[in-house]
Design an enzyme around this catalytic site. Structure first.
Site, mmCIF file in Angstrom:
data_model
loop_
_atom_site.group_PDB
_atom_site.id
_atom_site.type_symbol
_atom_site.label_atom_id
_atom_site.label_comp_id
_atom_site.label_asym_id
_atom_site.label_seq_id
_atom_site.Cartn_x
_atom_site.Cartn_y
_atom_site.Cartn_z
ATOM 1 N N ARG A 1 1.014 -5.106 -5.142
ATOM 2 C CA ARG A 1 1.139 -6.251 -4.238
ATOM 3 C C ARG A 1 1.327 -7.451 -5.160
ATOM 4 O O ARG A 1 0.385 -7.886 -5.809
ATOM 5 C CB ARG A 1 -0.122 -6.416 -3.392
ATOM 6 C CG ARG A 1 -0.445 -5.209 -2.499
ATOM 7 C CD ARG A 1 -1.571 -5.537 -1.539
ATOM 8 N NE ARG A 1 -2.146 -4.343 -0.922
ATOM 9 C CZ ARG A 1 -1.685 -3.776 0.187
ATOM 10 N NH1 ARG A 1 -0.638 -4.268 0.796
ATOM 11 N NH2 ARG A 1 -2.287 -2.704 0.696
ATOM 12 N N ARG B 1 -6.107 -3.116 8.865
ATOM 13 C CA ARG B 1 -6.643 -4.477 8.746
ATOM 14 C C ARG B 1 -6.295 -5.318 9.962
ATOM 15 O O ARG B 1 -7.096 -6.056 10.479
ATOM 16 C CB ARG B 1 -6.012 -5.122 7.506
ATOM 17 C CG ARG B 1 -7.000 -5.651 6.543
ATOM 18 C CD ARG B 1 -6.362 -6.337 5.385
ATOM 19 N NE ARG B 1 -5.029 -5.899 5.049
ATOM 20 C CZ ARG B 1 -4.582 -5.754 3.812
ATOM 21 N NH1 ARG B 1 -5.403 -5.958 2.802
ATOM 22 N NH2 ARG B 1 -3.341 -5.409 3.564
ATOM 23 N N GLY C 1 0.840 -1.209 0.000
ATOM 24 C CA GLY C 1 0.000 0.000 0.000
ATOM 25 C C GLY C 1 0.865 1.245 0.000
ATOM 26 O O GLY C 1 1.827 1.328 0.752
ATOM 27 N N ASP D 1 2.556 -0.447 11.806
ATOM 28 C CA ASP D 1 2.508 -1.742 12.499
ATOM 29 C C ASP D 1 3.808 -2.535 12.362
ATOM 30 O O ASP D 1 3.774 -3.746 12.198
ATOM 31 C CB ASP D 1 1.326 -2.573 11.972
ATOM 32 C CG ASP D 1 1.402 -2.804 10.475
ATOM 33 O OD1 ASP D 1 2.217 -2.137 9.807
ATOM 34 O OD2 ASP D 1 0.652 -3.647 9.963
ATOM 35 N N ASP E 1 5.055 -4.848 6.028
ATOM 36 C CA ASP E 1 5.460 -6.214 6.393
ATOM 37 C C ASP E 1 5.556 -7.163 5.196
ATOM 38 O O ASP E 1 6.483 -7.970 5.110
ATOM 39 C CB ASP E 1 4.570 -6.789 7.512
ATOM 40 C CG ASP E 1 3.082 -6.620 7.242
ATOM 41 O OD1 ASP E 1 2.727 -6.094 6.166
ATOM 42 O OD2 ASP E 1 2.282 -7.009 8.102
ATOM 43 N N ASP F 1 -0.054 2.226 8.362
ATOM 44 C CA ASP F 1 -0.539 1.428 9.493
ATOM 45 C C ASP F 1 0.316 1.525 10.765
ATOM 46 O O ASP F 1 -0.159 1.197 11.846
ATOM 47 C CB ASP F 1 -0.629 -0.055 9.097
ATOM 48 C CG ASP F 1 -1.744 -0.307 8.101
ATOM 49 O OD1 ASP F 1 -2.595 0.584 7.912
ATOM 50 O OD2 ASP F 1 -1.760 -1.392 7.490
ATOM 51 N N THR G 1 4.344 2.757 5.498
ATOM 52 C CA THR G 1 2.964 2.262 5.576
ATOM 53 C C THR G 1 2.185 3.164 6.522
ATOM 54 O O THR G 1 2.725 3.574 7.559
ATOM 55 C CB THR G 1 2.896 0.796 6.091
ATOM 56 O OG1 THR G 1 1.534 0.524 6.484
ATOM 57 C CG2 THR G 1 3.797 0.520 7.271
#
Ligand code: F6P
Length: 323
Positions: A72, A172, A11, A130, A103, A128, A126
């Site tokens: 992706r 997500r 992303g 994360d 990731d 996110d 990202t």
């Protein structure tokens, strides 16, 4: 190191362009030729590789998205796909690759490095946030600001109509965006995948707020919350409390776009520079991170495996401040 390739994968995130610029300019400063690999691993497999000069990255520090495009790639997860990618690396004589992504990007890089021993360095890009091994990922700050700006607007209309809004944000598998944006907008409740959401507890909380005469209520839901997305949460709440005048907003991909904030531009510039220096110093198979203002290196395996833990003190803070 004479030739270094750079790609963006997964992303996209605001600030990726600032990172590309930092890589290309640091290479130029050190008399290294940089190569842009278009469309992430898909482009590596298909040979979409071209030299980039210093002036080729002018006027991009302020732009969202990625000039190199992203994807992706399923094919990169097959041995055949990776073989094709390796051939293209040899053909262009690339001595190392800098991969900007999340990731999925780093698990691909780790496998590839094991198989072909091509030096890879990762930059966490990202929205996110994360990844383990960095306080913040590139794009997270911009995404937070986008959410806060949107929810401030929602708050205006929510309080004009005494309404409950359930707002879904991205994430997500992780609640980082939900958590900090929720604090930033003064949300009445924050639902994240890392914590079990009990619908009755949520209703109790909202009922308490209603009796305390709040003129509006905002619930921020991370898309990965196990109760379901915002529509599902709204359905469950109104089934139990039909009296609520509720509305749903799904913010979606607007969170991924826009001009990067100053914080993201500086973060991306530091990380892009550190990634090239890392290859020059012979450190590879690592992700660049910035922790407590210092550049650090984390193996790809650890960056992915130890998904950074949410600071649960922030959940408590949100609870206290929304009373
Ligand atoms: O990884 C970043 C992210 O924006 C997630 O928060 C979200 O779940 C996902 O990407 C959406 O991906 P796509 O644009 O491929 O649907």
């Amino acid at each position: 190191m004479k030739k270094i390739g750079v790609l963006t994968s997964g992303g996209d995130a605001p600030g990726m362009n600032a990172a590309i610029r930092a890589v290309v300019r640091t290479c130029a400063y050190n008399n290294i030729q940089s190569y842009g690999i278009c469309e992430g691993y898909k482009g590596l497999i298909n040979g979409k590789i071209h030299p980039i000069e210093s002036r080729g990255v002018s006027n991009i520090i302020q732009r969202g998205g990625t000039i190199l495009k992203s994807s992706r790639s399923e094919e990169f997860y097959t041995p055949e796909g990776r073989k094709k990618a390796f051939k293209n690396i040899l053909q262009h004589d690339l001595d190392g690759i800098i991969a900007i992504g999340g990731d999925g990007t780093f698990s691909g890089a780790a496998i590839f490095n094991k198989e072909f021993n091509i030096p890879f360095v990762g930059i966490p890009g990202t929205i996110d946030n994360d990844l383990f091994g960095t306080d913040f990922t590139i794009g997270y700050d911009t995404a937070l600001n986008t959410v806060v700006e949107a929810v401030d607007k929602i708050r205006d209309t929510a309080s004009s109509h005494n309404r409950l809004f359930i707002v879904e944000v991205m994430g997500r598998d992780a609640g980082f965006i939900a958590l900090r944006s929720g604090i930033g907008v003064g949300a009445e409740a924050i639902l994240i995948p890392e914590e079990t959401t009990y619908i009755n507890q949520l209703i109790d909380k909202l009922e308490g707020d209603r009796n305390g005469r709040k003129s509006s209520m905002i619930v921020i839901v991370a898309e990965g919350d196990e109760l379901g997305g915002a529509y599902e949460v709204a359905k469950k709440v109104t089934e139990k409390c039909p009296k609520y005048d509720s509305r749903v907003t799904v913010l979606g991909h607007i969170q991924r776009g826009g001009n990067p904030t100053a914080m993201d531009r500086v973060l991306a510039s530091r990380m892009g520079n550190a990634a090239v220096n890392s290859l020059l110093e012979g450190k590879s198979n690592v992700m660049i991170g910035i922790v407590n203002k210092e550049v650090i290196y984390t193996s790809f395996e650890n960056a992915i495996k130890h998904h950074d833990k949410l600071n649960m003190n922030l959940m408590n803070l949100a609870e206290v401040l929304s009373c």
